[in-house]
Design an enzyme around this catalytic site. Sequence first.
Site, mmCIF file in Angstrom:
data_model
loop_
_atom_site.group_PDB
_atom_site.id
_atom_site.type_symbol
_atom_site.label_atom_id
_atom_site.label_comp_id
_atom_site.label_asym_id
_atom_site.label_seq_id
_atom_site.Cartn_x
_atom_site.Cartn_y
_atom_site.Cartn_z
ATOM 1 N N GLY A 276 -16.499 -49.777 -21.614
ATOM 2 C CA GLY A 276 -16.639 -48.466 -22.426
ATOM 3 C C GLY A 276 -18.001 -48.277 -23.013
ATOM 4 C CD GLU A 277 -21.437 -43.916 -21.617
ATOM 5 O OE1 GLU A 277 -21.217 -42.921 -22.146
ATOM 6 O OE2 GLU A 277 -21.950 -43.948 -20.382
ATOM 7 C CB SER B 63 -11.886 -48.821 -32.302
ATOM 8 O OG SER B 63 -11.908 -50.131 -32.765
ATOM 9 N NE ARG C 127 -13.531 -54.435 -34.707
ATOM 10 C CZ ARG C 127 -13.535 -55.531 -35.263
ATOM 11 N NH1 ARG C 127 -13.565 -55.713 -36.586
ATOM 12 N NH2 ARG C 127 -14.185 -56.734 -34.435
ATOM 13 C CG LEU D 101 -4.214 -53.125 -24.042
ATOM 14 C CD1 LEU D 101 -3.384 -53.035 -22.774
ATOM 15 C CD2 LEU D 101 -5.484 -53.266 -24.008
ATOM 16 C CD GLN E 9 -15.834 -60.779 -28.185
ATOM 17 O OE1 GLN E 9 -15.764 -61.219 -27.012
ATOM 18 N NE2 GLN E 9 -15.847 -59.515 -28.431
ATOM 19 N N GLY F 76 -8.082 -45.544 -24.973
ATOM 20 C CA GLY F 76 -9.546 -45.830 -24.782
ATOM 21 C C GLY F 76 -9.643 -46.926 -23.490
ATOM 22 C CG HIS F 77 -8.125 -50.789 -24.455
ATOM 23 N ND1 HIS F 77 -7.441 -50.931 -25.707
ATOM 24 C CD2 HIS F 77 -9.452 -51.703 -24.183
ATOM 25 C CE1 HIS F 77 -8.269 -51.935 -26.262
ATOM 26 N NE2 HIS F 77 -9.339 -52.291 -25.486
ATOM 27 N N GLY G 75 -6.968 -57.079 -26.210
ATOM 28 C CA GLY G 75 -5.631 -56.414 -26.261
ATOM 29 C C GLY G 75 -5.473 -55.412 -27.286
HETATM 30 O O1 PAF Z 1 -15.132 -54.999 -25.489
HETATM 31 C C1 PAF Z 1 -14.258 -56.183 -25.915
HETATM 32 O O2 PAF Z 1 -13.042 -55.789 -25.723
HETATM 33 C C2 PAF Z 1 -14.735 -57.506 -25.576
HETATM 34 O O3 PAF Z 1 -15.947 -57.590 -26.226
HETATM 35 C C3 PAF Z 1 -14.661 -58.094 -24.214
HETATM 36 C C4 PAF Z 1 -15.678 -57.361 -23.349
HETATM 37 C C5 PAF Z 1 -13.319 -57.861 -23.696
HETATM 38 C C6 PAF Z 1 -15.241 -59.651 -24.300
HETATM 39 O O4 PAF Z 1 -14.234 -60.131 -25.182
#
Ligand code: PAF
Length: 304
Positions: A172-173, A210, A212, A57, A85, A60-61, A55
Site C-alpha cells: 500500500g502507498e 491502518s 492501528r 486486517l 521491525q 485497506g488490506h 494481521g
Molecule cells: O506493512 C506491513 O504490514 C509490514 O511492514 C509488512 C510489509 C507486512 C512486513 O512485516
Amino acid sequence: MQKYYFFTNFSTYNNSFAASKPLIMQVFHKAEDLRQSLASGREKGAVIGFVPTMGALHQGHLNLVEEAQGQSDVVVVSIFVNPTQFNNSSDLANYPRLPQKDIALLRQQGVQVAFMPTEDEVYPHVVESESFGFNGLDEVMEGAFRPGHFKGVATVVKRFFEMVRPHLAFFGEKDFQQLQIIRALVKQQALPVRIRAVPTQRSEKGLALSSRNALLSAREREEALLIYNSLMWAKSEVAHQSPEAIVKGVKQRFAGSSLRLEYVQIADEENLQPVTRFKQGVATRIFLAAYAGQVRLIDNVSLI
Ligand code: PAF
C-alpha cells in the site's frame, strides 16, 4: 499439515482465474507445506500474487487482496507480526492480533491461501535483522524516528519472498517509504518478483485505514482527521507557497491541536530527500507522522 486441497484441482481454477471464489481457504504455518501446495499451480504457469500483512486486517488490506486477485491466479496472504521491525517493545506487545477474525475475513474475500508462520519458521536461526544499504532511503522520516525499522521490514519481506516465491507482491502507498525500500531491495538483490503499489484506502472522512486505528478512541479518531485535512491543505497550497512555508503551515495547524506531530516533510518520491522547491516532472509527496493519544499514525499524499 494442512487438511484441505482444492489445489489438486488447480487447472480448473486456473481456467476460471480469479473470477470464481473457492469455497475453502488453505491455512499454512510451515513454508514447506506452502511450497508443496503451490508447486503444481506454479508448474502449470499460475501467477502467484502475494500480500504480506501483520494481521488485524481492514478494508485497506482487503483492497490489496482485491488488486492481487485481479492480477494473479493464486493469492497468498501472510499474517505475521514481525518483531524485528518494532523498535519499541510496548508497541510490539500492543500491536493488535486478531487471527480468527483475520482468517474469517480472508475466507469471505475468497483468498485461496493464508500463510501464518511461527517466529521459528521465519527466523530459524536468530531473530535479528540483516544489514542492508538503501542509499539513505531508510535514514529519513520513519527511518530517523524508528531506528532499525526498515532493516526489520526488508529482512522479513525478503524472507517471505523466499518462502512464498510470488510473481507479484502488493504493497500500500500508505507506507510509501516502505514501498520505496522494498523496490530498492528487489532491485539490489535482483529478487524475481514484481512490486505493485496500491493507493491508500481512507475512511469516508479521509483517515488513512491502518490496523492501528483500532486502538483509537472515538474522540481520537475524530481528532486524527487533522492529519488528512492538513495534507489536503498542503496540496491546495502547492501553487502558492514553497515547500518550507507549507511545512511551517502544517506545523502551525498541529501546534493548536491535541495531536503531537512527530515530523512533516515534503520529499522527492524517488530518493525521499526533502525538496526546497516544487518542480514539474519531479514527483513529490508530503509525509507526516503524529500521535493521537498513544497511537502513532502516518500518512502521505502526492503533491505533484
Ligand atoms: O506493512 C506491513 O504490514 C509490514 O511492514 C509488512 C510489509 C507486512 C512486513 O512485516
